[in-house]
Write an enzyme that holds these catalytic residues in place. Sequence first.
Site, short mmCIF file in Angstrom:
data_model
loop_
_atom_site.label_atom_id
_atom_site.label_comp_id
_atom_site.label_asym_id
_atom_site.label_seq_id
_atom_site.Cartn_x
_atom_site.Cartn_y
_atom_site.Cartn_z
N TYR A 85 42.78 108.19 -53.83
CA TYR A 85 41.63 107.76 -53.01
C TYR A 85 41.83 108.14 -51.55
O TYR A 85 40.97 108.79 -50.93
CB TYR A 85 41.45 106.25 -53.16
CG TYR A 85 40.21 105.72 -52.47
CD1 TYR A 85 38.95 106.07 -52.92
CD2 TYR A 85 40.32 104.84 -51.41
CE1 TYR A 85 37.81 105.58 -52.31
CE2 TYR A 85 39.18 104.34 -50.78
CZ TYR A 85 37.94 104.71 -51.23
OH TYR A 85 36.81 104.22 -50.61
N LYS A 105 39.89 111.16 -49.33
CA LYS A 105 39.20 110.77 -48.11
C LYS A 105 39.69 111.61 -46.94
O LYS A 105 38.90 112.04 -46.08
CB LYS A 105 39.43 109.29 -47.82
CG LYS A 105 38.71 108.33 -48.75
CD LYS A 105 37.22 108.28 -48.47
CE LYS A 105 36.55 107.18 -49.26
NZ LYS A 105 35.10 107.11 -48.99
#
Length: 342
Positions: free
Chosen positions: A84, A88
């Site tokens: 994640y 990002k």
Amino acid sequence: MNQISSCVLAYVSGEKAGLILEKPFNMGETLNGIMRLDIEAEMKLANERLRELRDNGASRKAETIAMKELGIQRARFFGWPNTYAFTKAMGEMLLGQLRENVPLVIMRPTIISTTYREPFPGWIEGTRTLDVFIVNYGKGKLRCVPIDRRMILDVIPGDMVVNAMMVSMVAHSNQPSLFIYQIGSSVRNPFCISMLIDSAYHYFSKNPCITDDGKPIRVSTLTIFNTMASFRRYMTLRYKIPLKGLGLANVVFFQHFNRLYRDSSRKYNFIMRLMGLYECFFFFKGRFDDFNSEKFRAVMKDDGMVDGMFCFDPKCIDWEEYLMKIHIPGVVKYLLESKLVK
């Protein structure tokens, strides 16, 4: 003029200690600096792995597991704790490279919690980082956790993140520059993880969850482990070894204990998966600098834009009151009672 506003994650910084600044990622930058990150090469690698799995007839479940493992492997190779945060960070790099003269605002919220005021206090949709633990503790499923009780937890209510985004889009709509704001609380109004642990115990002691057959679920104080190693040792001795014994007995007695063994295995695997997923947060020693955000707040306050419904100043939050009267009741109402969490 067009504008790009992107909400990412403060934890794109990885597991750094100390003060983490509001600075952009350069294209190809990695957290461990061992080599340059080539985003196109990473996309090609992921596509090739997916094609290989499908060519070999992998099931959807096997495909998902394999791709998750690849994501974690590549993230950790470059220094990020999970897929994640890794993706990002890559998103930030691409936006920075492709924006040209378009104004770009990157918001990096920390751990987002229930709303402070708008649309009403305590609203939440979907289980967030904190709430996984609150829900499972209230339901009696979580009895021990590896964590440093002195750790500062960086939390920001969801409506404050939205307010910051809305005000920034108006303020920077005609400024062809890159602006980065970390929206959090650990510098301006920090609170310790021990406050959350104590608040959850006091709340659920007075307001216990109810089982399907109408009985209250009694919670006890959490057993705290100061290291992941001590937690894993405890889980091995307390659960894993007896579970192996139960599995052997289940085979010897012709699946007589099959249901008990399956349920126990599921609970053990859930806890270990949960702790592994959030391990990077348990002993985090960073503080997210919000100098840009504070300066921006001051300017907008002078213009009359951040009072009332557009407030995003964490200093106004009384954390103990927020936890006991807003956040935990909100989690119970919108997650537990609505049965979004099973």
